[in-house]
Design a protein around this motif. Structure first.
Motif, PDB file in Angstrom:
ATOM      1  N   ARG A  21       0.849  -1.196   0.000  1.00 16.33           N
ATOM      2  CA  ARG A  21       0.000   0.000   0.000  1.00 16.33           C
ATOM      3  C   ARG A  21       0.879   1.240   0.000  1.00 16.33           C
ATOM      4  O   ARG A  21       1.813   1.337   0.795  1.00 16.33           O
ATOM      5  N   VAL A  22       0.565   2.156  -0.902  1.00 19.03           N
ATOM      6  CA  VAL A  22       1.330   3.394  -1.016  1.00 19.03           C
ATOM      7  C   VAL A  22       0.336   4.558  -1.036  1.00 19.03           C
ATOM      8  O   VAL A  22      -0.511   4.629  -1.919  1.00 19.03           O
ATOM      9  N   THR A  23       0.450   5.418  -0.048  1.00 18.92           N
ATOM     10  CA  THR A  23      -0.414   6.591  -0.011  1.00 18.92           C
ATOM     11  C   THR A  23       0.269   7.703  -0.798  1.00 18.92           C
ATOM     12  O   THR A  23       1.294   8.249  -0.377  1.00 18.92           O
ATOM     13  N   ALA A  24      -0.290   7.974  -1.977  1.00 20.82           N
ATOM     14  CA  ALA A  24       0.282   8.982  -2.877  1.00 20.82           C
ATOM     15  C   ALA A  24      -0.755   9.325  -3.929  1.00 20.82           C
ATOM     16  O   ALA A  24      -1.705   8.578  -4.150  1.00 20.82           O
ATOM     17  N   SER A  25      -0.527  10.452  -4.583  1.00 20.83           N
ATOM     18  CA  SER A  25      -1.376  10.803  -5.722  1.00 20.83           C
ATOM     19  C   SER A  25      -0.704  10.263  -6.978  1.00 20.83           C
ATOM     20  O   SER A  25       0.513  10.035  -7.005  1.00 20.83           O
ATOM     21  N   ILE A  26      -1.471  10.094  -8.014  1.00 23.91           N
ATOM     22  CA  ILE A  26      -0.939   9.569  -9.269  1.00 23.91           C
ATOM     23  C   ILE A  26       0.017  10.579  -9.911  1.00 23.91           C
ATOM     24  O   ILE A  26       0.935  10.192 -10.618  1.00 23.91           O
ATOM     25  N   ASP A  27      -0.153  11.848  -9.611  1.00 21.85           N
ATOM     26  CA  ASP A  27       0.742  12.844 -10.209  1.00 21.85           C
ATOM     27  C   ASP A  27       2.069  12.965  -9.473  1.00 21.85           C
ATOM     28  O   ASP A  27       2.889  13.808  -9.794  1.00 21.85           O
ATOM     29  N   GLY A  28       2.309  12.073  -8.531  1.00 27.47           N
ATOM     30  CA  GLY A  28       3.586  12.028  -7.821  1.00 27.47           C
ATOM     31  C   GLY A  28       3.926  10.593  -7.444  1.00 27.47           C
ATOM     32  O   GLY A  28       4.109  10.286  -6.275  1.00 27.47           O
ATOM     33  N   LEU A  29       3.988   9.704  -8.443  1.00 27.01           N
ATOM     34  CA  LEU A  29       4.231   8.284  -8.165  1.00 27.01           C
ATOM     35  C   LEU A  29       5.609   8.087  -7.535  1.00 27.01           C
ATOM     36  O   LEU A  29       6.616   8.487  -8.113  1.00 27.01           O
ATOM     37  N   PRO A  30       5.650   7.457  -6.375  1.00 25.38           N
ATOM     38  CA  PRO A  30       6.926   7.261  -5.680  1.00 25.38           C
ATOM     39  C   PRO A  30       7.649   5.997  -6.159  1.00 25.38           C
ATOM     40  O   PRO A  30       7.908   5.073  -5.391  1.00 25.38           O
ATOM     41  N   VAL A  31       7.947   5.959  -7.465  1.00 33.56           N
ATOM     42  CA  VAL A  31       8.665   4.828  -8.048  1.00 33.56           C
ATOM     43  C   VAL A  31       9.749   5.359  -8.972  1.00 33.56           C
ATOM     44  O   VAL A  31       9.667   6.480  -9.472  1.00 33.56           O
ATOM     45  N   ASP A  32      10.744   4.533  -9.205  1.00 36.34           N
ATOM     46  CA  ASP A  32      11.831   4.908 -10.102  1.00 36.34           C
ATOM     47  C   ASP A  32      11.340   4.969 -11.552  1.00 36.34           C
ATOM     48  O   ASP A  32      10.333   4.352 -11.907  1.00 36.34           O
ATOM     49  N   THR A  33      12.087   5.650 -12.380  1.00 37.98           N
ATOM     50  CA  THR A  33      11.810   5.718 -13.808  1.00 37.98           C
ATOM     51  C   THR A  33      11.944   4.327 -14.416  1.00 37.98           C
ATOM     52  O   THR A  33      12.876   3.589 -14.082  1.00 37.98           O
ATOM     53  N   ASP A  34      11.003   3.964 -15.280  1.00 38.51           N
ATOM     54  CA  ASP A  34      10.984   2.673 -15.976  1.00 38.51           C
ATOM     55  C   ASP A  34      10.909   1.481 -15.025  1.00 38.51           C
ATOM     56  O   ASP A  34      11.343   0.380 -15.368  1.00 38.51           O
ATOM     57  N   ALA A  35      10.341   1.653 -13.840  1.00 41.09           N
ATOM     58  CA  ALA A  35      10.328   0.595 -12.824  1.00 41.09           C
ATOM     59  C   ALA A  35       9.082  -0.278 -12.862  1.00 41.09           C
ATOM     60  O   ALA A  35       9.042  -1.308 -12.205  1.00 41.09           O
ATOM     61  N   VAL A  36       8.081   0.113 -13.621  1.00 47.88           N
ATOM     62  CA  VAL A  36       6.793  -0.562 -13.566  1.00 47.88           C
ATOM     63  C   VAL A  36       6.539  -1.333 -14.856  1.00 47.88           C
ATOM     64  O   VAL A  36       6.699  -0.788 -15.953  1.00 47.88           O
ATOM     65  N   SER A  37       6.160  -2.594 -14.728  1.00 45.81           N
ATOM     66  CA  SER A  37       5.868  -3.431 -15.896  1.00 45.81           C
ATOM     67  C   SER A  37       4.507  -3.117 -16.491  1.00 45.81           C
ATOM     68  O   SER A  37       4.313  -3.208 -17.702  1.00 45.81           O
ATOM     69  N   ALA A  38       3.551  -2.814 -15.620  1.00 47.52           N
ATOM     70  CA  ALA A  38       2.177  -2.566 -16.067  1.00 47.52           C
ATOM     71  C   ALA A  38       1.466  -1.712 -15.033  1.00 47.52           C
ATOM     72  O   ALA A  38       1.854  -1.679 -13.855  1.00 47.52           O
ATOM     73  N   ALA A  39       0.417  -1.046 -15.483  1.00 50.18           N
ATOM     74  CA  ALA A  39      -0.407  -0.235 -14.587  1.00 50.18           C
ATOM     75  C   ALA A  39      -1.852  -0.350 -15.045  1.00 50.18           C
ATOM     76  O   ALA A  39      -2.121  -0.531 -16.234  1.00 50.18           O
ATOM     77  N   TYR A  40      -2.744  -0.264 -14.095  1.00 52.57           N
ATOM     78  CA  TYR A  40      -4.161  -0.296 -14.436  1.00 52.57           C
ATOM     79  C   TYR A  40      -4.947   0.575 -13.479  1.00 52.57           C
ATOM     80  O   TYR A  40      -4.518   0.860 -12.362  1.00 52.57           O
ATOM     81  N   SER A  41      -6.102   0.984 -13.969  1.00 50.82           N
ATOM     82  CA  SER A  41      -7.024   1.790 -13.181  1.00 50.82           C
ATOM     83  C   SER A  41      -8.420   1.229 -13.405  1.00 50.82           C
ATOM     84  O   SER A  41      -8.857   1.082 -14.546  1.00 50.82           O
ATOM     85  N   THR A  42      -9.092   0.914 -12.321  1.00 47.57           N
ATOM     86  CA  THR A  42     -10.459   0.410 -12.420  1.00 47.57           C
ATOM     87  C   THR A  42     -11.407   1.417 -11.779  1.00 47.57           C
ATOM     88  O   THR A  42     -11.457   1.560 -10.571  1.00 47.57           O
ATOM     89  N   MET A  43     -12.092   2.135 -12.622  1.00 49.31           N
ATOM     90  CA  MET A  43     -13.124   3.100 -12.247  1.00 49.31           C
ATOM     91  C   MET A  43     -12.584   4.297 -11.458  1.00 49.31           C
ATOM     92  O   MET A  43     -13.300   4.901 -10.662  1.00 49.31           O
ATOM     93  N   THR A  44     -11.313   4.651 -11.704  1.00 51.57           N
ATOM     94  CA  THR A  44     -10.725   5.805 -11.008  1.00 51.57           C
ATOM     95  C   THR A  44     -10.077   6.823 -11.935  1.00 51.57           C
ATOM     96  O   THR A  44      -9.659   7.885 -11.471  1.00 51.57           O
ATOM     97  N   TYR A  45      -9.983   6.534 -13.211  1.00 51.85           N
ATOM     98  CA  TYR A  45      -9.312   7.450 -14.137  1.00 51.85           C
ATOM     99  C   TYR A  45      -9.889   8.859 -14.027  1.00 51.85           C
ATOM    100  O   TYR A  45      -9.142   9.840 -13.970  1.00 51.85           O
TER     101      TYR A  45
END
Length: 189
Positions: free
Chosen positions: A85-109
């Protein structure tokens, strides 16, 4: 862009199996070709309704939500050990560049979309990484979900992603929702 967040006092409503009428787990999983070693981001995880199903197919899920109360509800409903669990906004993702394989949003876009959020998604996802957006459609009736004025249609979501370097695989309107899937294609050097 972006309007409001779901009221955490109504978190129990997010655990309603009738949500599968709008997006099934099989449909969500079918938008990806997950590897067991993948690190996936759930953009607006809420109570983890879909996150728990995705977690069974990957190494780790970062459950991003801006509301600590939603993370508490997620914990109460059951959080798999590989979900962080990570408390953050999407406009400030606390992850490294190119660190994520996939992302999804279900009813939150509709809750988080902005230029900055899309820039962050582009930064975080690895080249070739997949993104899937399922949300309430502006072409729907508005009987369920957010007001129609706060929604986008599939063509608009696809255009948002295309403008940020994603190649669109599907952009489908359904009776009340939309599904857009895409793959990140970084600009040639």
């Amino acid at each position: 862009m972006g309007h409001h967040t779901f009221d955490a006092d109504r978190a129990d409503a997010l655990e309603d199996d009738s949500r599968y009428a709008y997006l099934s787990v099989d449909e969500l999983l079918g938008l990806f070709d997950f590897e067991e070693t993948d690190c996936v981001v759930d953009l607006g995880s809420g109570t983890g309704f879909y996150t728990r199903s995705v977690a069974a197919h990957v190494d780790a899920v970062l459950a991003i939500d801006i509301q600590p109360a939603m993370h508490a509800a997620f914990e109460a409903f059951g959080r798999p050990g590989n979900v962080h669990r990570v408390t953050a906004s999407i406009d400030g993702l606390p992850v490294d560049t190119d660190a994520v394989s996939a992302a999804y949003s279900t009813m939150t876009y509709h809750e988080f979309v902005s230029e900055r959020a899309l820039d962050e998604l582009t930064r975080a996802i690895e080249p070739g990484g997949r993104v899937a957006i399922a949300d309430w459609s502006a072409d729907g009736t508005g009987d369920r979900g957010p007001p129609l004025a706060e929604r986008y249609d599939a063509a608009t979501v696809a255009e948002h992603l295309r403008e940020h370097g994603f190649a669109i695989d599907t952009a489908d309107e359904r009776r009340e929702t939309l599904v857009v899937s895409a793959r990140y294609v970084p600009p040639s050097a």
